[in-house]
Design a protein around this motif. Structure first.
Motif, PDB file in Angstrom:
ATOM      1  N   LEU B 245       0.795  -1.225   0.000  1.00  0.00           N
ATOM      2  CA  LEU B 245       0.000   0.000   0.000  1.00  0.00           C
ATOM      3  C   LEU B 245       0.832   1.281   0.000  1.00  0.00           C
ATOM      4  O   LEU B 245       1.079   1.872   1.046  1.00  0.00           O
ATOM      5  CB  LEU B 245      -0.952   0.012   1.200  1.00  0.00           C
ATOM      6  N   PRO B 246       1.254   1.703  -1.154  1.00  0.00           N
ATOM      7  CA  PRO B 246       2.084   2.909  -1.243  1.00  0.00           C
ATOM      8  C   PRO B 246       1.378   4.141  -0.688  1.00  0.00           C
ATOM      9  O   PRO B 246       0.168   4.285  -0.822  1.00  0.00           O
ATOM     10  CB  PRO B 246       2.296   3.072  -2.754  1.00  0.00           C
ATOM     11  N   PHE B 248       0.416   8.026  -0.654  1.00  0.00           N
ATOM     12  CA  PHE B 248       0.305   9.151  -1.589  1.00  0.00           C
ATOM     13  C   PHE B 248       0.349  10.438  -0.772  1.00  0.00           C
ATOM     14  O   PHE B 248       0.417  10.411   0.453  1.00  0.00           O
ATOM     15  CB  PHE B 248      -0.982   9.018  -2.412  1.00  0.00           C
ATOM     16  N   GLU B 254      -3.928  13.822  -7.569  1.00  0.00           N
ATOM     17  CA  GLU B 254      -3.138  12.581  -7.528  1.00  0.00           C
ATOM     18  C   GLU B 254      -3.726  11.450  -8.352  1.00  0.00           C
ATOM     19  O   GLU B 254      -3.064  10.445  -8.563  1.00  0.00           O
ATOM     20  CB  GLU B 254      -2.981  12.117  -6.078  1.00  0.00           C
ATOM     21  N   ASN B 255      -4.976  11.621  -8.788  1.00  0.00           N
ATOM     22  CA  ASN B 255      -5.547  10.559  -9.611  1.00  0.00           C
ATOM     23  C   ASN B 255      -5.503  10.873 -11.093  1.00  0.00           C
ATOM     24  O   ASN B 255      -6.071  10.163 -11.901  1.00  0.00           O
ATOM     25  CB  ASN B 255      -6.990  10.267  -9.174  1.00  0.00           C
ATOM     26  N   VAL B 259       0.260  10.050 -12.993  1.00  0.00           N
ATOM     27  CA  VAL B 259       0.736  10.013 -11.601  1.00  0.00           C
ATOM     28  C   VAL B 259       0.893   8.549 -11.203  1.00  0.00           C
ATOM     29  O   VAL B 259      -0.031   7.750 -11.384  1.00  0.00           O
ATOM     30  CB  VAL B 259      -0.250  10.699 -10.633  1.00  0.00           C
ATOM     31  N   TYR B 260       2.049   8.200 -10.702  1.00  0.00           N
ATOM     32  CA  TYR B 260       2.331   6.823 -10.314  1.00  0.00           C
ATOM     33  C   TYR B 260       2.849   6.793  -8.888  1.00  0.00           C
ATOM     34  O   TYR B 260       3.549   7.711  -8.464  1.00  0.00           O
ATOM     35  CB  TYR B 260       3.451   6.215 -11.170  1.00  0.00           C
ATOM     36  N   SER B 261       2.614   5.700  -8.204  1.00  0.00           N
ATOM     37  CA  SER B 261       3.417   5.444  -7.020  1.00  0.00           C
ATOM     38  C   SER B 261       4.757   4.932  -7.547  1.00  0.00           C
ATOM     39  O   SER B 261       4.821   4.389  -8.661  1.00  0.00           O
ATOM     40  CB  SER B 261       2.766   4.379  -6.142  1.00  0.00           C
ATOM     41  N   ASN B 263       6.215   2.374  -6.583  1.00  0.00           N
ATOM     42  CA  ASN B 263       6.058   0.930  -6.753  1.00  0.00           C
ATOM     43  C   ASN B 263       5.476   0.593  -8.118  1.00  0.00           C
ATOM     44  O   ASN B 263       5.946  -0.327  -8.786  1.00  0.00           O
ATOM     45  CB  ASN B 263       5.130   0.352  -5.680  1.00  0.00           C
TER      46      ASN B 263
END
Ligand code: FAD
Ligand code: FAD
Ligand code: SF4
Ligand code: SF4
Ligand code: FES
Lengths: 311, 472
Positions: B245-246, B248, B254-255, B259-261, B263
């Motif tokens: 669970l990265p 944010f 952020e969506n 946009v990436y985590s 991971n």
């Protein structure tokens, strides 16, 4: 810069040395095209079949070069040890999968993933399905009916020949109504028209479960919000690992970030940020087109020249 | 015994050769090339062979550093490898990724006046030498005990515990959720820092010891802990499922697409080969200006990976403190600078701006350093009115991650802290509140280091061994 194309790496754990005996083997035992472009697969996966519950999905990878894609478990047979999946051939991976034959294997299947659907005695439950979402509704209908609910399934499709699993849903629920855009089966119109009707006729409706295209789920939620009927939707964001590691499947629910693979895929439809989900599902369109085009081009060449398939 | 030729810090620390920045920044080949045997012997000769070696105390698994260094100085490289392997199962990995400057090398006495001994580089050399020589570890497994141990997660904690338990004669099965073993070593840390063949070699080594690795197997879903312990007849279980669970930022935008985590970004590239799209099917967009948020190893890995994508023109790291506070390994920071990653210190993102659903810019705010906070680092404070927009078409968020929820969701009798990390009832043996169930690595500590995860794997193996041999 020239693109470097390297031979596939990874998966040393399965190549080279002999397969450990417990290695899972996922063979396709039956496959057919149910409606144009939607394929049914029955796959040998006894361990997953044993644990699968309605509402859960698997993530599979066809081969070494493959993408990991999520697919709903439409049916599981503990005795035969099989899973039934319905795949709509829309892009590279699903088209490639649609060309698998009975007896061929799938490299990786992980599951059952996601939280199962809540099965309780709610009273009257309306199940709204569109597209391959109908496949996801099938086990839910069966179990909710068995749990003593009055289940009314509303199925929608563009046309009669695109309607999936009508008989099976009929057998699994108390009542089925159908809507097609062209009127070739059931009433002419949308499933939401049927839903409006049912809400008027049946009162109270204790719960609505909607699974299908995002536009459909969104419209269902708008309808049920007015009469505050609890509504569950099953979301299908892009996923990679399916174990809560990557965050690709994030969706906003009630203003909070949730991960569909571990917190979902079902959520309270009245709290879901549908525009955000729609936007993220559009995220890979250009690349997917490229991948699909290249794949179909290669396939065509292959048919013409009868070259051996890429391993 | 012959003494090494020269001792003390008159010889300068040997720096290992590296690929030139221009050459390496477009390639996934390993950046650091490692010592030659002669360089390794010369570097090893700098060790003072302290009677009370401070370096060993700095190492989480207490590698017998002076011994192995002496063996290197004497040219007994394979013996050196054996010495290291007594306490460290993955020296080729730790030699490359340990934050040595904060661990073993931080405490090395010759570092007080000059430069500390290059313990990490020597460890790497020894492990690579052993691998290239094709040497067997010569480890004779103990006779079978008839005990079965399940290990959940094939990251460094799980792999280490598996190796030790197999050597003790237990039957070991590792269950791994992904289609590839290795954990973060495979999907997170990029190839140019840790070549894949090293991890694969180590995994093969385990298999030769009789360890079974079951891929595509998500414990908590396909099997519960209780089923492993009852139906499947495992005598003990070790949970090593790592972080998950990265995190944010919780800021607007952020969506947006793009946009990436970290991971997700790293998994797409490392595990799924997105940079070889469309040869491989997993896509990644042709991003040009990539902003990476964060200052740890993960941020650096994401930034240097982004730089290597054919489409990348500009890669920046946005970090809210100054360069001194950056938690990433020093070597990584230097490598990133040399390769052309832009460092933006004392700035923090306050919103991600989009256009048609895609990232267009990051709105940042400038910061200044205030008084030290609880961690001793100076607290960054926003400067009002200092907002500006940094153009970017991708944002990678590398703020670390929380805990993986799957197992705890499924096993209600397993105690976790409010953040979902598994709690230990006996930390000396990594035992949880649930009988027969042990846990270690990032799932217990939160995101930490490879070597601390391995240390937990070692402790757990000892604990599990005692536990299963005691119970009948
Ligand atoms: C929990 C879950 C369950 C699912 N169950 C099923 C199922 O039972 N049957 C089935 O056919 N599909 C299902 N999907 C969708 C399926 O995963 C995608 O269709 C598939 O990933 C497309 O891969 P592709 O390479 O063939 O197509 P791509 O080339 O990747 O995409 C082709 C088209 O599909 C769209 N698409 C991509 N990913 C998704 C997605 N996750 N959801 C919806 N559209 C997408 C793209 O925007 C594009 O328009 C499910 C998705 C999730 C998250
Ligand atoms: C990008 C990045 C760079 C890093 N760089 C460094 C560095 O330079 N130096 C350093 O020391 N540390 C570094 N770290 C930290 C280090 O990698 C971790 O601390 C370490 O890998 C933790 O090991 P672990 O065994 O606990 O878990 P992991 O490596 O996370 O492995 C856990 C494994 O368990 C599997 N799993 C999870 N849930 C289940 C389940 N339910 N069933 C079955 N399997 C499951 C996962 O798929 C995974 O393979 C870095 C981390 C990242 C993300
Ligand atoms: S394991 Fe890490 S800390 Fe220990 S000696 Fe090796 S490099 Fe140093
Ligand atoms: S502290 Fe430094 S000099 Fe002393 S034994 Fe350790 S490595 Fe050698
Ligand atoms: S798919 Fe990666 S976190 Fe859900």
């Amino acid at each position: 810069m020239a693109r470097r194309v390297k031979p596939p790496r990874g998966r040393s754990t399965r190549s080279g040395t002999a397969l450990p005996e417990t290695s899972l083997v996922f063979n396709v035992v039956a496959k057919d095209e149910r409606t144009p472009g939607v394929f049914r697969f029955v796959i040998q996966a006894p361990q997953i079949a044993r644990k699968a519950r309605p509402g859960q999905f698997v993530i599979l990878r066809l081969n070494e070069h493959g993408e990991r894609i999520p697919l709903t478990i439409a049916h599981h047979d503990e005795v035969r040890g099989t899973l039934t999946l319905f795949v709509q051939a829309v892009g590279k991976t699903s088209i490639e999968m649609s060309r698998l034959k009975s007896g061929q294997g799938i490299l990786d299947i992980a599951g059952p993933l996601g939280r199962p659907t809540e099965i309780e005695r709610f009273g009257t439950v309306v199940l709204v399905g569109g597209g391959f979402g109908i496949a996801a509704l099938w086990p839910i209908a069966r179990e909710l009916t068995a749990a003593g609910n009055r289940t009314i399934a509303l199925l929608g499709a563009r046309s009669k020949n695109l309607l999936l699993l009508q008989e099976e849903i009929q057998a699994a629920s108390s009542e089925v109504r159908v809507a097609t855009n062209d009127g070739s089966a059931g009433t002419r119109g949308l499933v939401t028209d049927l839903l409006e009707q049912v809400i008027r006729e049946e009162s109270p409706v204790h719960r609505v479960i909607a699974i299908g295209p995002v536009v459909m789920m969104k419209a269902v939620c708008e309808l049920t919000r007015a009469s505050s009927i609890p509504t569950r939707v099953s979301l299908n964001p892009i996923m990679i690992d399916g174990t809560g590691m990557c965050g690709a499947c994030r969706v906003m629910v009630d203003g909070k970030m949730r991960f569909a693979c571990v917190d979902g895929p079902e959520f309270d439809g009245h709290l879901v940020d549908f525009p955000g989900l729609e936007n993220r599902l559009r995220g890979y369109l250009p690349e997917e087109r490229k991948s699909r085009e290249q794949f179909t081009r290669v396939e065509e060449c292959r048919l013409e020249e009868a070259t051996p398939p890429r391993s | 015994m012959e003494q090494p030729p020269k001792k003390g810090n008159k010889i300068p620390r040997q720096s290992a050769p590296e690929r030139a920045p221009e050459e390496r920044k477009r390639s996934f080949d390993e950046v650091s090339l490692g010592y030659s045997p002669a360089m390794a012997m010369l570097e090893a000769s700098r060790c003072l062979q302290c009677k009370k070696p401070k370096c060993v105390l700095g190492c989480p698994v207490h590698v017998r550093i002076p011994e192995f260094i002496r063996q290197v100085a004497e040219g007994d490289f394979l013996d050196a490898a054996r010495t290291i392997r007594e306490t460290n199962a993955l020296p080729a990995v730790t030699g490359r990724v340990c934050p040595q400057e904060d661990q073993c090398e931080k405490h090395c006495v010759i570092g007080i006046k000059g430069e500390p001994l290059a313990i990490g580089k020597l460890e790497r050399f020894v492990a690579d030498y052993e691998r290239e020589a094709g040497a067997e570890d010569g480890m004779q497994p103990a006779p079978p005990t008839g005990k079965k141990i399940a290990i959940i997660g094939a990251g460094p904690a799980g792999l280490t515990a598996a190796g030790d338990l197999a050597a003790l004669g237990h039957e070991v099965v590792i269950f791994e959720a992904l289609h590839q073993a290795g954990g973060v070593l495979f999907y997170g840390i990029p190839e140019f820092r840790l070549p894949r063949n090293i991890i694969e070699m180590e995994i093969d080594r385990l298999k030769k010891r009789g360890v079974t690795i079951q891929l595509d197997y998500v414990i908590g879903k396909i099997k519960s802990l209780d089923e492993l312990l009852t139906e499947d007849g495992f005598h003990a279980v070790f949970i090593a499922t790592g972080a998950g669970l990265p995190y944010f930022l919780g800021i607007p935008g952020e969506n947006l697409n793009g946009v990436y985590s970290a991971n997700e970004f790293l998994t797409r590239v490392n595990l799924m080969h997105a940079w070889e799209f469309p040869e491989f099917d997993t896509p990644l967009h042709a991003h040009q200006a990539i902003a990476v948020i964060g200052g740890g190893n993960t941020a650096l890995d994401a930034a240097r990976t982004a730089l290597r994508l054919p489409s990348a023109r500009q890669v920046s790291i946005v970090y809210r403190r100054s360069s001194e506070e950056m938690p990433a390994r020093h070597e990584e920071i230097r490598h990133a600078r040399e390769e052309g990653v832009l460092f933006r210190f004392l700035e923090r993102p306050v919103a991600i701006l989009g256009e048609n659903g895609w990232v267009k810019a990051v709105r940042c705010q400038k910061m200044q350093l205030g008084e030290p906070d609880a961690s001793g680092r100076r607290r960054p404070l926003p400067i009002p009115g200092s907002e500006f927009d940094l153009a970017a078409d991708a944002v990678v968020i590398a703020l670390g991650s929380g805990s993986n929820p799957l197992i705890a969701q499924d096993a209600k009798d397993l105690e976790t802290d409010p953040e979902g990390h598994i709690e230990l009832s006996d930390a000396d043996i990594q035992m949880t509140s649930k009988p027969g169930v042990f846990a270690g690595g990032d799932i217990v500590t939160g995101a930490a280091t490879v070597i601390s995860a391995m240390g937990a794997g070692k402790k757990a193996a000892r604990g599990i061994h005692d536990y299963v041999m005691r119970s009948t």
